[in-house]
Design a protein around this motif. Structure first.
Motif, PDB file in Angstrom:
ATOM      1  N   PRO A  56       0.806  -1.233   0.000  1.00 17.20           N
ATOM      2  CA  PRO A  56       0.000   0.000   0.000  1.00 17.20           C
ATOM      3  C   PRO A  56       0.838   1.281   0.000  1.00 17.20           C
ATOM      4  CG  PRO A  56      -0.701  -1.491   1.762  1.00 17.20           C
ATOM      5  CD  PRO A  56       0.457  -2.137   1.100  1.00 17.20           C
TER       6      PRO A  56
ATOM      7  N   ARG B 264      -7.926 -12.403  -7.284  1.00 19.00           N
ATOM      8  CA  ARG B 264      -7.618 -12.655  -5.871  1.00 19.00           C
ATOM      9  C   ARG B 264      -8.888 -13.088  -5.157  1.00 19.00           C
ATOM     10  NH1 ARG B 264      -8.832  -8.069  -2.334  1.00 19.00           N
ATOM     11  NH2 ARG B 264      -7.540  -9.200  -0.887  1.00 19.00           N
TER      12      ARG B 264
ATOM     13  N   ASP C 130     -14.548  -8.097   4.286  1.00 20.09           N
ATOM     14  CA  ASP C 130     -15.096  -8.384   2.957  1.00 20.09           C
ATOM     15  C   ASP C 130     -13.995  -8.494   1.900  1.00 20.09           C
ATOM     16  OD1 ASP C 130     -14.655  -5.674   3.220  1.00 20.09           O
ATOM     17  OD2 ASP C 130     -16.628  -5.046   2.511  1.00 20.09           O
ATOM     18  N   TYR C 131     -13.158  -7.459   1.784  1.00 21.20           N
ATOM     19  CA  TYR C 131     -12.129  -7.517   0.741  1.00 21.20           C
ATOM     20  C   TYR C 131     -10.780  -8.000   1.254  1.00 21.20           C
ATOM     21  CZ  TYR C 131     -15.596  -5.814  -2.333  1.00 21.20           C
ATOM     22  OH  TYR C 131     -16.734  -5.742  -3.067  1.00 21.20           O
ATOM     23  N   ASN C 132     -10.627  -8.119   2.574  1.00 25.27           N
ATOM     24  CA  ASN C 132      -9.405  -8.675   3.167  1.00 25.27           C
ATOM     25  C   ASN C 132      -8.154  -8.080   2.531  1.00 25.27           C
ATOM     26  OD1 ASN C 132     -11.400 -11.263   2.400  1.00 25.27           O
ATOM     27  ND2 ASN C 132     -11.023 -10.962   4.558  1.00 25.27           N
ATOM     28  N   SER C 133      -8.117  -6.738   2.397  1.00 21.22           N
ATOM     29  CA  SER C 133      -7.045  -6.228   1.552  1.00 21.22           C
ATOM     30  C   SER C 133      -5.881  -5.542   2.272  1.00 21.22           C
ATOM     31  CB  SER C 133      -7.629  -5.314   0.483  1.00 21.22           C
ATOM     32  OG  SER C 133      -8.240  -4.210   1.081  1.00 21.22           O
ATOM     33  N   TYR C 134      -5.983  -5.248   3.549  1.00 23.94           N
ATOM     34  CA  TYR C 134      -4.858  -4.678   4.308  1.00 23.94           C
ATOM     35  C   TYR C 134      -4.226  -3.482   3.579  1.00 23.94           C
ATOM     36  CZ  TYR C 134      -4.609  -9.232   6.796  1.00 23.94           C
ATOM     37  OH  TYR C 134      -4.862 -10.362   7.510  1.00 23.94           O
ATOM     38  N   GLU C 135      -5.036  -2.577   3.091  1.00 26.90           N
ATOM     39  CA  GLU C 135      -4.470  -1.523   2.269  1.00 26.90           C
ATOM     40  C   GLU C 135      -4.507  -0.146   2.912  1.00 26.90           C
ATOM     41  OE1 GLU C 135      -5.382  -1.706  -2.245  1.00 26.90           O
ATOM     42  OE2 GLU C 135      -7.028  -2.685  -1.223  1.00 26.90           O
TER      43      GLU C 135
ATOM     44  N   PHE D  52     -14.015 -11.852   0.296  1.00 25.18           N
ATOM     45  CA  PHE D  52     -15.008 -12.411   1.224  1.00 25.18           C
ATOM     46  C   PHE D  52     -14.461 -13.683   1.874  1.00 25.18           C
ATOM     47  CE2 PHE D  52     -17.393  -9.865  -1.840  1.00 25.18           C
ATOM     48  CZ  PHE D  52     -18.067  -9.013  -0.980  1.00 25.18           C
TER      49      PHE D  52
END
Ligand code: FAD
Ligand code: AMP
Lengths: 326, 246
Positions: free
Chosen positions: A105, A134, B120-125, A137
């Motif tokens: 990020p 990817r 939900d998106y599990n994105s760690y951003e 959920f």
């Protein structure tokens, strides 16, 4: 142009997940008709790093600088961005691990580059568009991400692809970034690592047990089975909540997410919150006395039986198998 | 000590996952939305604990439309002093992070505590992006956080264990489990939440960097192969010969 992969080292050694990032980068480079380059921050030897050639890396940019041995996400980001610019990277690949989850990020903002966290597959390119899939959920669906920025960043989810080794050595070059002393503001106070065991997030095989085991005194057989299989151990949340097992073993929605090749669940019911952390495992084995346990719906192999009989029998069979093949 | 806590709204884990518009949109039919668990249980609660210990103020922020005010009021009921809603339906994490960073720039914050990821998106951003946009240091996957003067001690997960890092304020912290003990809003909190300030601000309008082209659901449920408990050797054979995992 190039494809740059971030290779992380710990005590001089390349982390397992980074080999996967290297291989992923080399595959992306191949599809773009360019070279895969690696950047390494921190102390390591050229011998160790030239091995990256076996994973398709042509050149390694090495900042052999002990200041990077402490993880400082801001300083590391600055150095990786420098390496991306120096190598003309079109795509930056890193591992979706504890460090990558901050570096991806940060790099995205610094390089104004679209970032895909936790990719499970190789990307496809159409013109300047990158598509990559990817899990979302908690593994219940997949999403195809699209980014069209000039530079792109992909964090690879561990155990997404099996690297195929090739013959080759990478050339290792010293790399000086624009990072200065003032950029390093983090100090490591202590490190608490489980020694002599396979770290859960890096394990190919995980043996996990739940409340069905009745008490902490019964974990001896779980540890023995794990040892015989070269596996890490994990547990369900109630088990770590009551301190039968350490908290870092708790997997699931509120614990850690793992993606091993083999997950063996013993005396775990398979609640949706537990599954959220493990259902991306390649193969799942469930051992449970209750044929109606929901975990069987997510399993590849199941045994309806008492753990106190099945596990000792399984240990004996695994020992037999191991001595036959080795 | 002024602490900003970004909170997000997510479908409850037990929600049925389905997509509409030719698999390009998440279907919100019959979905119950909640505050993202790590934001509520760990990020917000640790912020409140720190405030109680050393004094200061806790502000909750959400980037989302008016329908999100239900979870924002919950954060106020649990104990946040005030809240901000950036009036934008974000389409990627970058947009969320830019808006939060814009607010933080003039806010005089010492710490921003996010959750580790949304369920939900599990994105760690978002946490890392906010930190970079502000030029702050950051520590993620934090299960322990103490503040001493102008420094913070943060214990984070690493491969196979944890490590404790000392960092300077201001800093972004991304919370994981065990950072705090979850709190349930009490009657007094719920009553006072109605009158606590909730500012609605216009977005700065950053462009997104990524989009989701389409979703897919898994083909079908797995077919489980059952093995007799009296024939455990068969399991070992299948794992070796069929599944090829041992
Ligand atoms: C918001 C939320 C978040 C949560 N997050 C998590 C999480 O991250 N991870 C997690 O694990 N849980 C989580 N939970 C809890 C989860 O819902 C379940 O309660 C939990 O996973 C159950 O743990 P268990 O399977 O060990 O115990 P149980 O549900 O009690 O199941 C024990 C199982 O053992 C079997 N059994 C009993 N005796 C034997 C025997 N002798 N041999 C073999 N099998 C036997 C039983 O048939 C049963 O299926 C969460 C819950 C909530 C509400
Ligand atoms: N729309 C949003 N508004 C405010 N905070 C958010 C929003 N989305 C995510 N966050 C924060 O960022 C963290 C990580 O989310 P993500 O990067 O989307 O996995 C969450 O736990 C929240 O603290």
């Amino acid at each position: 142009m190039s494809v740059l992969s971030l290779i992380e080292v710990s005590e001089g050694k390349i982390k397992k997940a980074s080999y996967e990032a290297a291989y992923y980068a080399s595959k992306v480079a191949e599809s773009l008709g360019t070279d895969a380059v690696a950047v390494v921050l921190g102390t390591s030897s050229s011998d160790e790093l030239s091995n990256l050639g076996n994973y398709g890396i042509k050149k390694v940019l090495h900042a052999n600088d002990a200041r990077f041995d402490t993880f400082d996400s801001r300083a590391h980001t600055k150095a990786i961005a420098d390496a991306a610019n120096a190598s003309g990277a079109a795509v930056v690949v890193l591992s979706f691990g504890p460090n990558g989850k901050l570096l991806g990020p940060r790099l995205s903002v610094r390089l104004k580059a679209g970032y895909v966290p936790g990719a499970n597959e190789l990307p496809a390119f159409t013109g300047n568009d990158l598509h990559v899939t990817r899990n979302v959920f908690s593994g219940k669906a997949k999403a195809s991400y699209l980014t069209s920025t000039e530079k792109k960043i992909i964090a690879v989810s561990p155990n997404s692809l099996s690297p195929v080794k090739v013959a080759g050595t990478a050339t290792v070059e010293a790399f000086a970034s624009s990072v200065t002393d003032a950029d390093f503001t983090t100090v490591t106070k202590s490190v608490d690592k489980v020694v002599g065991q396979v770290p859960l997030t890096e394990a190919d095989i995980v043996v996990s047990a739940g409340r069905g085991l009745k008490g902490p005194e019964n974990w001896g057989m779980i540890e023995e089975l794990a040892r015989d299989l070269g596996a890490a151990t994990a547990c369900s949340r109630p088990v770590s909540d009551v301190d039968w097992r350490p908290h870092h073993e708790h997997v699931g929605q509120t614990g850690i997410t793992i993606k091993p090749n083999l997950y063996i669940a013993i005396g775990i019911s398979g609640a949706i919150q537990h599954l959220a952390g493990v259902n991306q495992s390649k193969v799942i084995v469930v051992i449970n006395t209750d044929p109606e346990a929901p975990f069987f719906k997510a399993a590849d192999y199941g045994i309806v039986g008492d753990a106190f009989q099945v596990v000792p029998a399984l240990i004996a069979e695994v020992k037999k198998f191991k001595s036959a093949v080795h | 000590m002024k602490i900003l806590v970004p909170i997000s709204k997510v479908p409850d884990t037990t929600s049925k996952i389905a997509f509409t518009d030719n698999n390009t949109k998440f279907s919100t039919d019959n979905v119950q939305f909640i505050m993202n668990p790590t934001d509520e249980w760990y990020a917000l609660t640790r912020a409140l604990e720190l405030k109680e210990k050393i004094g200061g103020e806790v502000v909750a922020i959400n980037v989302g439309l008016a329908e999100n005010e239900q979870i924002i009021r919950k954060a106020l009921a649990i104990g946040a002093d005030s809240a901000v809603r950036v009036d934008l339906d974000p389409t990627d994490a970058y947009q969320v992070a830019v808006e939060i960073a814009e607010h933080a720039k003039s806010g005089g914050y010492d710490i921003i505590i996010t959750g580790k990821e949304t369920i939900d998106y599990n994105s760690y951003e978002v946490g890392g992006m906010i930190a970079e946009a502000l030029g702050w240091n950051a520590v993620a996957l934090v299960s322990k956080l103490e503040v001493e003067g102008t420094k913070a001690l943060a214990t984070r997960d690493i491969e196979g264990g944890t490590e404790t890092l000392e960092v300077h304020l201001p800093v972004v912290i991304c919370a994981t489990k065990d950072l705090a003990a979850a709190r349930i809003p009490n009657m007094k909190g719920i009553m006072s939440a109605r009158t606590k300030p909730l500012a609605v601000v216009a977005p700065s309008g950053a462009a997104k960097l990524t989009s989701i082209a389409s979703y897919t659901l898994p083909e079908k449920e797995k077919q489980v192969k059952m093995i007799s408990p009296d024939n455990v050797g068969e399991l070992v054979r299948l794992l070796h010969e069929e599944a090829k995992v041992i």
